[in-house]
Design a protein around this motif. Structure first.
Motif, PDB file in Angstrom:
ATOM      1  N   TYR A 117       0.856  -1.243  -0.030  1.00 26.20           N
ATOM      2  CA  TYR A 117       0.081   0.009  -0.072  1.00 26.20           C
ATOM      3  C   TYR A 117       0.658   1.183   0.011  1.00 26.20           C
ATOM      4  CZ  TYR A 117      -3.713   3.381   1.233  1.00 26.20           C
ATOM      5  OH  TYR A 117      -4.718   4.268   1.342  1.00 26.20           O
ATOM      6  N   HIS A 121       2.188   1.792  -5.090  1.00 18.52           N
ATOM      7  CA  HIS A 121       1.236   2.795  -5.526  1.00 18.52           C
ATOM      8  C   HIS A 121       1.871   3.998  -6.666  1.00 18.52           C
ATOM      9  CE1 HIS A 121      -1.993   5.835  -5.954  1.00 18.52           C
ATOM     10  NE2 HIS A 121      -1.558   6.510  -5.202  1.00 18.52           N
ATOM     11  N   SER A 186       1.107   3.686   5.500  1.00 18.83           N
ATOM     12  CA  SER A 186       0.185   4.845   5.101  1.00 18.83           C
ATOM     13  C   SER A 186       0.433   6.283   5.759  1.00 18.83           C
ATOM     14  CB  SER A 186      -1.219   4.436   5.547  1.00 18.83           C
ATOM     15  OG  SER A 186      -2.070   5.711   5.551  1.00 18.83           O
ATOM     16  N   SER A 204     -10.707   6.735  -4.257  1.00 12.65           N
ATOM     17  CA  SER A 204      -9.468   5.972  -4.144  1.00 12.65           C
ATOM     18  C   SER A 204      -8.588   6.210  -5.230  1.00 12.65           C
ATOM     19  CB  SER A 204      -9.626   4.522  -3.720  1.00 12.65           C
ATOM     20  OG  SER A 204      -8.241   3.847  -3.696  1.00 12.65           O
ATOM     21  N   HIS A 206      -5.699   4.987  -5.192  1.00 13.49           N
ATOM     22  CA  HIS A 206      -4.875   3.690  -5.289  1.00 13.49           C
ATOM     23  C   HIS A 206      -5.381   2.666  -6.353  1.00 13.49           C
ATOM     24  CE1 HIS A 206      -2.621   4.603  -1.790  1.00 13.49           C
ATOM     25  NE2 HIS A 206      -1.769   3.389  -1.875  1.00 13.49           N
ATOM     26  N   SER A 210      -3.770   2.365  -9.998  1.00 15.05           N
ATOM     27  CA  SER A 210      -3.570   1.013 -10.327  1.00 15.05           C
ATOM     28  C   SER A 210      -4.279   0.532 -11.508  1.00 15.05           C
ATOM     29  CB  SER A 210      -3.827  -0.058  -9.011  1.00 15.05           C
ATOM     30  OG  SER A 210      -5.260  -0.123  -8.930  1.00 15.05           O
ATOM     31  N   THR A 237      -4.889  -4.565  -5.855  1.00 16.84           N
ATOM     32  CA  THR A 237      -4.832  -3.329  -5.006  1.00 16.84           C
ATOM     33  C   THR A 237      -6.188  -3.124  -4.207  1.00 16.84           C
ATOM     34  OG1 THR A 237      -3.284  -2.347  -6.740  1.00 16.84           O
ATOM     35  CG2 THR A 237      -4.687  -1.021  -5.221  1.00 16.84           C
ATOM     36  N   ILE A 241      -6.466  -2.368  -0.200  1.00 18.23           N
ATOM     37  CA  ILE A 241      -6.986  -1.270   0.600  1.00 18.23           C
ATOM     38  C   ILE A 241      -7.971  -1.751   1.197  1.00 18.23           C
ATOM     39  CG2 ILE A 241      -6.260   0.214  -1.615  1.00 18.23           C
ATOM     40  CD1 ILE A 241      -9.170   0.259  -2.221  1.00 18.23           C
TER      41      ILE A 241
END
Length: 299
Positions: A117, A121, A186, A204, A206, A210, A237, A241
């Protein structure tokens, strides 16, 4: 004398001579072509390394600055989180808590997800940009525009819809996996929480980034294994998350909506999706396109 038409020997009527309006028509057509030329799809240009490095650095700095400058709205963020949680229950998809606790029980797995995470990313997104720049320069600008537009519109979500991540909800026993396992991760957990906006969970990025990477790799990479990994990357991903309690499922939907906007804007600018453009930029192609747009076409 004075008639608009002339009788020929055969008795037929000859056409009248050209009027002044008809004589002006070629110039009007030429002007019309110039105007229409402004609306033609843009031709990709050969990217310049120094400009791209500067653009990416400034853009990410601006994105981080704006994202973290969003006013802290804890009460609204908590209310929105409760609403999202209730909405997911009504849709029978509220399994984030179950996934979070199940993965947290396997220490090596959740620690790996924490680092995933925190790092992949950024690393993979930059890697795909470099790969496009080096091996697909003709598609680079369109793909980069899609990514930047996705990121830009996400900032509106952070302003308009503050949302607390699941790990910060009260009344639900989500595990903040970064804090519990003491892993570097994070920006919104632990010692770094005071320099990051903790209530910017929707959408998001991420998932937005992704999925952009996954689509790009799946459509442009040659090896089958690379295409498969590209397709699996957004799915992995999504699991990460949720397992780390950083996002709800619906945050991922928000990321996909932003990505759709990004690709839509890129398509509108270039009249084509990135993967359908030529792999390389032809030498002098943009200049030739501009010249043809300003000059009348041959009959």
């Amino acid at each position: 004398m004075g008639e608009a038409t002339v009788r020929t020997l055969e008795g037929r009527t000859a056409a009248p001579p050209p009027t002044e309006e008809r004589a002006d028509r070629p110039s009007a057509d030429r002007a019309g072509r110039r105007v229409l030329g402004l609306w033609k799809p843009r031709s990709p240009r050969r990217p310049r390394l120094w400009f791209e490095v500067l653009l990416i650095a400034v853009s990410y700095w601006t994105y981080s600055l704006v994202r973290n400058a969003v006013p802290t709205q804890r009460a609204a963020a908590m209310r929105n989180a409760d609403w999202i949680w209730r909405a997911e229950h009504s849709l029978h998809i509220a399994v984030e808590n179950t996934v979070n606790h199940a993965v947290d029980s396997v220490t090596w797995l959740i620690v790996g997800m924490n680092y995933y995470y925190a790092t992949l990313h950024f690393v993979l997104t930059i890697g795909v940009l470099v790969w496009l720049y080096r091996w697909h320069p003709g598609r680079y600008a369109a793909a980069r525009l899609a990514l930047f537009a996705t990121t830009g519109v996400a900032l509106l979500g952070y302003y308009l819809y503050p949302l607390a991540p699941p790990r910060l909800m009260s009344g639900v026993d989500f595990v903040d996996t970064v804090v519990v396992h003491h892993t570097w991760g994070s920006m919104a957990s632990g010692n770094l929480a005071n320099v990051s906006n903790q209530y910017a969970a929707m959408p998001s990025m991420h998932i937005g980034w992704s999925t952009w990477c996954g689509i790009t790799i799946a459509l442009l990479a040659r090896p089958v294994w690379a295409r498969v990994l590209g397709a699996l990357y957004p799915l992995a991903t999504l699991v990460v998350i949720v397992a780390t309690a950083n996002h709800f499922w619906l945050d991922a939907v928000g990321g996909l909506v932003c990505l759709s906007f990004g690709f839509g804007l890129s398509f509108g600018w270039y009249r084509s999706f990135p993967h359908r453009l030529a792999r390389h930029v032809a030498a002098g192609a943009p200049a030739a396109a501009e010249a043809s747009a300003g000059s009348p076409q041959a009959p």
